[in-house]
Write an enzyme that holds these catalytic residues in place. Sequence first.
Site, PDB file in Angstrom:
ATOM      1  N   ASN A  13       0.890  -1.191   0.000  1.00 40.49           N
ATOM      2  CA  ASN A  13       0.000   0.000   0.000  1.00 40.49           C
ATOM      3  C   ASN A  13       0.906   1.212   0.000  1.00 40.49           C
ATOM      4  OD1 ASN A  13      -2.289   1.408   2.419  1.00 40.49           O
ATOM      5  ND2 ASN A  13      -2.412   1.542   0.221  1.00 40.49           N
ATOM      6  N   ASN A  66      -6.414  10.204  -0.801  1.00 36.00           N
ATOM      7  CA  ASN A  66      -6.573   9.033  -1.655  1.00 36.00           C
ATOM      8  C   ASN A  66      -6.254   9.377  -3.104  1.00 36.00           C
ATOM      9  OD1 ASN A  66      -7.621   7.114   0.340  1.00 36.00           O
ATOM     10  ND2 ASN A  66      -9.368   8.518   0.476  1.00 36.00           N
ATOM     11  N   CYS A  75      -4.696   6.334   8.297  1.00 35.83           N
ATOM     12  CA  CYS A  75      -4.128   5.362   7.352  1.00 35.83           C
ATOM     13  C   CYS A  75      -3.114   4.514   8.108  1.00 35.83           C
ATOM     14  CB  CYS A  75      -3.458   6.104   6.193  1.00 35.83           C
ATOM     15  SG  CYS A  75      -2.682   4.996   4.997  1.00 35.83           S
ATOM     16  N   GLY A  76      -3.437   3.245   8.327  1.00 38.34           N
ATOM     17  CA  GLY A  76      -2.557   2.416   9.142  1.00 38.34           C
ATOM     18  C   GLY A  76      -1.202   2.194   8.497  1.00 38.34           C
ATOM     19  N   ASN A  77      -1.215   1.842   7.204  1.00 36.41           N
ATOM     20  CA  ASN A  77       0.073   1.630   6.521  1.00 36.41           C
ATOM     21  C   ASN A  77       0.850   2.942   6.437  1.00 36.41           C
ATOM     22  OD1 ASN A  77      -0.176  -1.201   5.923  1.00 36.41           O
ATOM     23  ND2 ASN A  77      -1.779  -0.640   4.487  1.00 36.41           N
ATOM     24  N   ASN A 165     -11.883   6.156  10.282  1.00 38.02           N
ATOM     25  CA  ASN A 165     -12.419   6.177   8.923  1.00 38.02           C
ATOM     26  C   ASN A 165     -13.382   4.997   8.807  1.00 38.02           C
ATOM     27  OD1 ASN A 165     -10.491   4.145   9.034  1.00 38.02           O
ATOM     28  ND2 ASN A 165      -9.562   4.625   7.069  1.00 38.02           N
ATOM     29  N   HIS A 167     -15.505   1.676   7.774  1.00 39.41           N
ATOM     30  CA  HIS A 167     -15.235   0.353   7.193  1.00 39.41           C
ATOM     31  C   HIS A 167     -16.482  -0.508   7.276  1.00 39.41           C
ATOM     32  CE1 HIS A 167     -10.829   0.848   6.977  1.00 39.41           C
ATOM     33  NE2 HIS A 167     -11.015   1.620   8.031  1.00 39.41           N
ATOM     34  N   ASN A 198     -14.815   2.223   3.214  1.00 35.65           N
ATOM     35  CA  ASN A 198     -13.805   1.227   2.799  1.00 35.65           C
ATOM     36  C   ASN A 198     -14.455  -0.150   2.936  1.00 35.65           C
ATOM     37  OD1 ASN A 198     -11.232   2.984   2.582  1.00 35.65           O
ATOM     38  ND2 ASN A 198     -12.081   3.555   4.570  1.00 35.65           N
ATOM     39  N   GLU A 216     -10.690   0.078  -1.314  1.00 35.23           N
ATOM     40  CA  GLU A 216     -10.572   1.268  -0.476  1.00 35.23           C
ATOM     41  C   GLU A 216     -11.402   2.447  -1.008  1.00 35.23           C
ATOM     42  OE1 GLU A 216      -7.110   2.888   1.184  1.00 35.23           O
ATOM     43  OE2 GLU A 216      -6.026   0.978   1.247  1.00 35.23           O
ATOM     44  N   ARG A 217     -12.017   3.167  -0.099  1.00 35.18           N
ATOM     45  CA  ARG A 217     -12.671   4.430  -0.439  1.00 35.18           C
ATOM     46  C   ARG A 217     -11.626   5.335  -1.077  1.00 35.18           C
ATOM     47  NH1 ARG A 217     -14.816   8.449   4.277  1.00 35.18           N
ATOM     48  NH2 ARG A 217     -12.612   8.258   4.874  1.00 35.18           N
ATOM     49  N   CYS A 225      -4.563  -2.572   3.682  1.00 39.56           N
ATOM     50  CA  CYS A 225      -5.223  -1.426   4.331  1.00 39.56           C
ATOM     51  C   CYS A 225      -5.082  -1.645   5.841  1.00 39.56           C
ATOM     52  CB  CYS A 225      -6.689  -1.369   3.914  1.00 39.56           C
ATOM     53  SG  CYS A 225      -7.620  -0.024   4.676  1.00 39.56           S
ATOM     54  N   GLY A 226      -4.284  -0.813   6.487  1.00 38.26           N
ATOM     55  CA  GLY A 226      -4.007  -1.023   7.911  1.00 38.26           C
ATOM     56  C   GLY A 226      -5.221  -0.782   8.789  1.00 38.26           C
ATOM     57  N   GLY A 228      -8.153  -1.015   7.763  1.00 38.80           N
ATOM     58  CA  GLY A 228      -9.078  -2.087   7.386  1.00 38.80           C
ATOM     59  C   GLY A 228      -8.780  -3.382   8.107  1.00 38.80           C
TER      60      GLY A 228
HETATM   61  N1  LIG Z   1      -8.921   4.910   1.831  1.00 38.65           N
HETATM   62  C1  LIG Z   1      -8.913   5.267   3.261  1.00 38.65           C
HETATM   63  C2  LIG Z   1      -7.595   5.970   3.634  1.00 38.65           C
HETATM   64  C3  LIG Z   1      -6.402   5.016   3.503  1.00 38.65           C
HETATM   65  C4  LIG Z   1      -6.471   3.900   4.502  1.00 38.65           C
HETATM   66  C5  LIG Z   1      -5.576   2.707   4.226  1.00 38.65           C
HETATM   67  N2  LIG Z   1      -4.678   2.803   3.115  1.00 38.65           N
HETATM   68  C6  LIG Z   1      -4.864   2.233   5.488  1.00 38.65           C
HETATM   69  O1  LIG Z   1      -3.730   1.713   5.410  1.00 38.65           O
HETATM   70  O2  LIG Z   1      -5.489   2.338   6.582  1.00 38.65           O
HETATM   71  C7  LIG Z   1     -10.097   6.209   3.546  1.00 38.65           C
HETATM   72  O3  LIG Z   1     -10.482   6.985   2.684  1.00 38.65           O
HETATM   73  O4  LIG Z   1     -10.604   6.140   4.680  1.00 38.65           O
END
Ligand SMILES: N[C@H](CCC[C@H](N)C(=O)O)C(=O)O
Length: 285
Positions: A13, A66, A75-77, A165, A167, A198, A216-217, A225-226, A228
Site C-alpha cells: 500500500n 486518496n 491510514c494504518g500503513n 475512517n 469500514h 472502505n 478502499e474508499r 489497508c491497515g 481495514g
Molecule cells: N482509503 C482510506 C484511507 C487510507 C487507509 C488505508 N490505506 C490504510 O492503510 O489504513 C479512507 O479513505 O478512509
Amino acid sequence: MEIPFIKMHGLGNNYIYIDLFQFNIEEELLSDLAQKVANVNTGIGSDGMILMHPSEKADLGMRIFNKDGSEGKSCGNGLRCTAKYAYEHGIVTKEKFTIETRANIVEAEVTANDEQVELITINMGRPELRRVHIPMMGSDDPEVISEPFVINGEELEVTAISMGNPHVVFFVDSIEAAPLYELGPIVEKDPRFPEGVNVEFIEVISSNELHFRVWERGSGVTQACGTGACAAVVAATLNHHCNKNEAVVVHLAGGDLTIKWDEAGDVWMTGGAEIIAKGVFQYVE
Ligand SMILES: N[C@H](CCC[C@H](N)C(=O)O)C(=O)O
C-alpha cells in the site's frame, strides 16, 4: 513547481510522501497534487499522497489523500511508514512517540537495528461502533453487527465500524471468490454510507488468522489497508470468530499484519514499512 517526495509502502500500500518539515505547499493545491502524483501514466503512481507535518498536539502529524484526491482521516500503513521515516530522519529521537491524524492522536513505537526501523507498532485507538459515528444509515440499531444488507439484488450480512475512517466488513467462505470488483465500487458509494466507506472481505481461518481483501474508499483495490485490518479483527471479534486480547495474523494481499484488540479497548497494529525511492516531482497546476 519542483516538489521533493519519498515513495514508501506498507505491505504494498504505497503513497507519495511529502515532508512538510522541509517543504511547504498551499492547501488549495493538495487534492489536485494527490491525483497527479498518484497517476501511474502521467505522474509517479501510487495509492495516494501523504503529508508528514509539524504538530502542536503530537510529535508530528500525518494527513492522507486518496488517489481520487479525497482526504481520508487515518491510514494504518501510512502511519507505519511515517513512523519509520520520522525516526530515521531525526524528526523524532525516541523509539516511542505520537502522531496526529485527522481522526485522533496515535502512539507509535519503532524497533530499530543500527538506526534502521524494521518493525513498527501503532496503538490505533478505540474502534467506533456506534452507527451514527461510522457513519451508516439504514436502521435504528445503534450498532451494525451482522446486519442484513441488500445489495445488487442479494441479501448479505455486514458489520460496520470506524477506525477514524469508515469500514464495512463482509465475511466470505473463500477469499479468492470475494466479489471485490463487483461489490467494492457499489458499496463504497452506497447512500447508506454518507461519507463513503472502505469495503473489506474476510475469510476466517481460525480465531488467530484471517484472510483479507479490500476495496478502499477513494483508491479502489489496494494491496493492504491497515485501518481495514484493524476493522476486520474488531468485526471478527464482534461476530465471535476471534477473541479480545489475542493477537490475530491478518493475511493481506501484500503481506501480514498482527492486530490485537486489547481488554482496554485499544487496537494495536504491528508490521513493516519500506522506503522505495526519493525524488523530485515536476508539478504543473
Ligand atoms: N482509503 C482510506 C484511507 C487510507 C487507509 C488505508 N490505506 C490504510 O492503510 O489504513 C479512507 O479513505 O478512509
